[in-house]
Design a protein around this motif. Sequence first.
Motif, PDB file in Angstrom:
ATOM      1  N   PRO A  79       0.823  -1.213   0.000  1.00  0.00           N
ATOM      2  CA  PRO A  79       0.000   0.000   0.000  1.00  0.00           C
ATOM      3  C   PRO A  79       0.853   1.256   0.000  1.00  0.00           C
ATOM      4  N   VAL A  80       0.432   2.239  -0.802  1.00  0.00           N
ATOM      5  CA  VAL A  80       1.077   3.542  -0.816  1.00  0.00           C
ATOM      6  C   VAL A  80       0.319   4.429   0.165  1.00  0.00           C
ATOM      7  N   MET A  81       0.999   4.807   1.251  1.00  0.00           N
ATOM      8  CA  MET A  81       0.330   5.488   2.358  1.00  0.00           C
ATOM      9  C   MET A  81       0.393   7.009   2.269  1.00  0.00           C
ATOM     10  N   GLY A  82       0.976   7.534   1.185  1.00  0.00           N
ATOM     11  CA  GLY A  82       0.997   8.983   1.040  1.00  0.00           C
ATOM     12  C   GLY A  82       2.345   9.486   0.610  1.00  0.00           C
ATOM     13  N   ILE A  83       2.662  10.716   0.995  1.00  0.00           N
ATOM     14  CA  ILE A  83       3.863  11.416   0.549  1.00  0.00           C
ATOM     15  C   ILE A  83       4.806  11.628   1.731  1.00  0.00           C
ATOM     16  N   ILE A  84       6.102  11.471   1.469  1.00  0.00           N
ATOM     17  CA  ILE A  84       7.114  11.747   2.482  1.00  0.00           C
ATOM     18  C   ILE A  84       8.055  12.823   1.952  1.00  0.00           C
ATOM     19  N   ALA A  85       8.427  13.762   2.798  1.00  0.00           N
ATOM     20  CA  ALA A  85       9.284  14.874   2.380  1.00  0.00           C
ATOM     21  C   ALA A  85      10.749  14.475   2.458  1.00  0.00           C
ATOM     22  N   ALA A  86      11.453  14.630   1.329  1.00  0.00           N
ATOM     23  CA  ALA A  86      12.912  14.598   1.359  1.00  0.00           C
ATOM     24  C   ALA A  86      13.349  16.054   1.307  1.00  0.00           C
ATOM     25  N   GLY A  87      13.101  16.743   2.383  1.00  0.00           N
ATOM     26  CA  GLY A  87      13.307  18.179   2.482  1.00  0.00           C
ATOM     27  C   GLY A  87      12.667  18.642   3.778  1.00  0.00           C
ATOM     28  N   GLU A  88      11.905  19.716   3.729  1.00  0.00           N
ATOM     29  CA  GLU A  88      11.179  20.166   4.908  1.00  0.00           C
ATOM     30  C   GLU A  88      10.048  19.191   5.225  1.00  0.00           C
ATOM     31  N   PRO A  89       9.741  18.955   6.516  1.00  0.00           N
ATOM     32  CA  PRO A  89       8.680  17.999   6.876  1.00  0.00           C
ATOM     33  C   PRO A  89       7.334  18.358   6.253  1.00  0.00           C
ATOM     34  N   LEU A  90       6.612  17.325   5.803  1.00  0.00           N
ATOM     35  CA  LEU A  90       5.262  17.462   5.274  1.00  0.00           C
ATOM     36  C   LEU A  90       4.275  16.847   6.248  1.00  0.00           C
ATOM     37  N   ASP A  91       2.981  17.158   6.061  1.00  0.00           N
ATOM     38  CA  ASP A  91       1.955  16.543   6.898  1.00  0.00           C
ATOM     39  C   ASP A  91       2.049  15.034   6.802  1.00  0.00           C
ATOM     40  N   ILE A  92       1.858  14.373   7.925  1.00  0.00           N
ATOM     41  CA  ILE A  92       2.001  12.932   7.987  1.00  0.00           C
ATOM     42  C   ILE A  92       0.914  12.240   7.179  1.00  0.00           C
ATOM     43  N   ARG A 118       8.921  13.377  -2.064  1.00  0.00           N
ATOM     44  CA  ARG A 118       8.839  14.736  -2.593  1.00  0.00           C
ATOM     45  C   ARG A 118      10.041  15.526  -2.087  1.00  0.00           C
ATOM     46  N   GLY A 119      10.835  16.050  -3.000  1.00  0.00           N
ATOM     47  CA  GLY A 119      12.006  16.826  -2.617  1.00  0.00           C
ATOM     48  C   GLY A 119      13.302  16.175  -3.073  1.00  0.00           C
ATOM     49  N   ARG A 120      14.421  16.879  -2.856  1.00  0.00           N
ATOM     50  CA  ARG A 120      15.723  16.451  -3.373  1.00  0.00           C
ATOM     51  C   ARG A 120      16.787  16.332  -2.284  1.00  0.00           C
ATOM     52  N   SER A 121      16.364  16.263  -1.038  1.00  0.00           N
ATOM     53  CA  SER A 121      17.370  16.261   0.028  1.00  0.00           C
ATOM     54  C   SER A 121      18.111  14.935   0.150  1.00  0.00           C
ATOM     55  N   MET A 122      17.620  13.866  -0.516  1.00  0.00           N
ATOM     56  CA  MET A 122      18.285  12.561  -0.405  1.00  0.00           C
ATOM     57  C   MET A 122      18.864  12.099  -1.739  1.00  0.00           C
ATOM     58  N   ILE A 123      19.120  13.018  -2.651  1.00  0.00           N
ATOM     59  CA  ILE A 123      19.529  12.626  -4.004  1.00  0.00           C
ATOM     60  C   ILE A 123      20.901  11.954  -4.036  1.00  0.00           C
ATOM     61  N   GLU A 124      21.782  12.268  -3.092  1.00  0.00           N
ATOM     62  CA  GLU A 124      23.101  11.632  -3.082  1.00  0.00           C
ATOM     63  C   GLU A 124      23.042  10.200  -2.566  1.00  0.00           C
ATOM     64  N   SER A 160       6.181  14.562   8.821  1.00  0.00           N
ATOM     65  CA  SER A 160       7.218  13.541   8.668  1.00  0.00           C
ATOM     66  C   SER A 160       8.261  13.971   7.652  1.00  0.00           C
ATOM     67  N   THR A 161       9.479  13.461   7.836  1.00  0.00           N
ATOM     68  CA  THR A 161      10.567  13.745   6.912  1.00  0.00           C
ATOM     69  C   THR A 161      11.432  12.504   6.756  1.00  0.00           C
ATOM     70  N   LEU A 162      12.106  12.407   5.611  1.00  0.00           N
ATOM     71  CA  LEU A 162      12.960  11.264   5.295  1.00  0.00           C
ATOM     72  C   LEU A 162      14.413  11.706   5.396  1.00  0.00           C
ATOM     73  N   LYS A 163      15.154  11.112   6.336  1.00  0.00           N
ATOM     74  CA  LYS A 163      16.548  11.510   6.556  1.00  0.00           C
ATOM     75  C   LYS A 163      17.334  10.313   7.121  1.00  0.00           C
ATOM     76  N   ARG A 164      18.666  10.452   7.086  1.00  0.00           N
ATOM     77  CA  ARG A 164      19.514   9.493   7.816  1.00  0.00           C
ATOM     78  C   ARG A 164      19.570   9.915   9.287  1.00  0.00           C
TER      79      ARG A 164
END
Length: 214
Positions: A79-92, A118-124, A160-164
């Motif tokens: 299941p696709v549960m929505g969008i995650i920000a690879a940048g500034e946090p987005l609504d969960i 959504r975003g480019r903070s994890m492109i590397e 929520s946000t996607l980061k190491r």
Amino acid sequence: MSLEQASEIQRRMYDFIVNYMKSEGMPPTNREIGRELNIASTGHVDYHLTMLEKKGLISRQAKKSRGIKLTKQVQEGIPVMGIIAAGEPLDIFSDASSSINIGSDMIETENTYALVVRGRSMIEDHICDGDYVVIKPQSTCQNGDIVVAVHMQEGASGSSTLKRFFQEKEHNRVRLQPANSELDPIMIPKSVWDREWQIQGKVVAIFRQCIAAA
């Protein structure tokens, strides 16, 4: 009960039952199960079916050769549960909006879900805008894991946000590190992290849709 708590032969048996029911529209007989798994004794097959039944994964109707029923709906894809920000946090995210099929032989799909990046903070780390990340739900992680970090805000469900993830004990803080040299990490004092943040899961796979040229 989770399939992970079953033995290897019981997991193989369950997978065969699921795939057989998908392709044939009916459950297999004990003899068909035994033939597929190279088990000569139907009593041996019956024993493992009994174990699957006790674990709550199947139910059986007595005196019926095709009396196996699955106790839960087999998930078609992740299941696709929505969008995650690879940048500034987005609504969960909340409810599943769609699903993606990736093949259960590639990763363990039970209880996992996907998010659209959504975003480019994890492109590397080769995670680009529009990619799908597959998340294994868990509340703990190790330094260096790519995680879904949720900032719980008063009066709201959170963002929520996607980061190491890195816990820097020497500085008494948590660092959420982007994989983009142009961006700064998010630094969170440990006391604030414990009070306002939580880990919701870690990335176990990344998928990208490729559109063929006309």
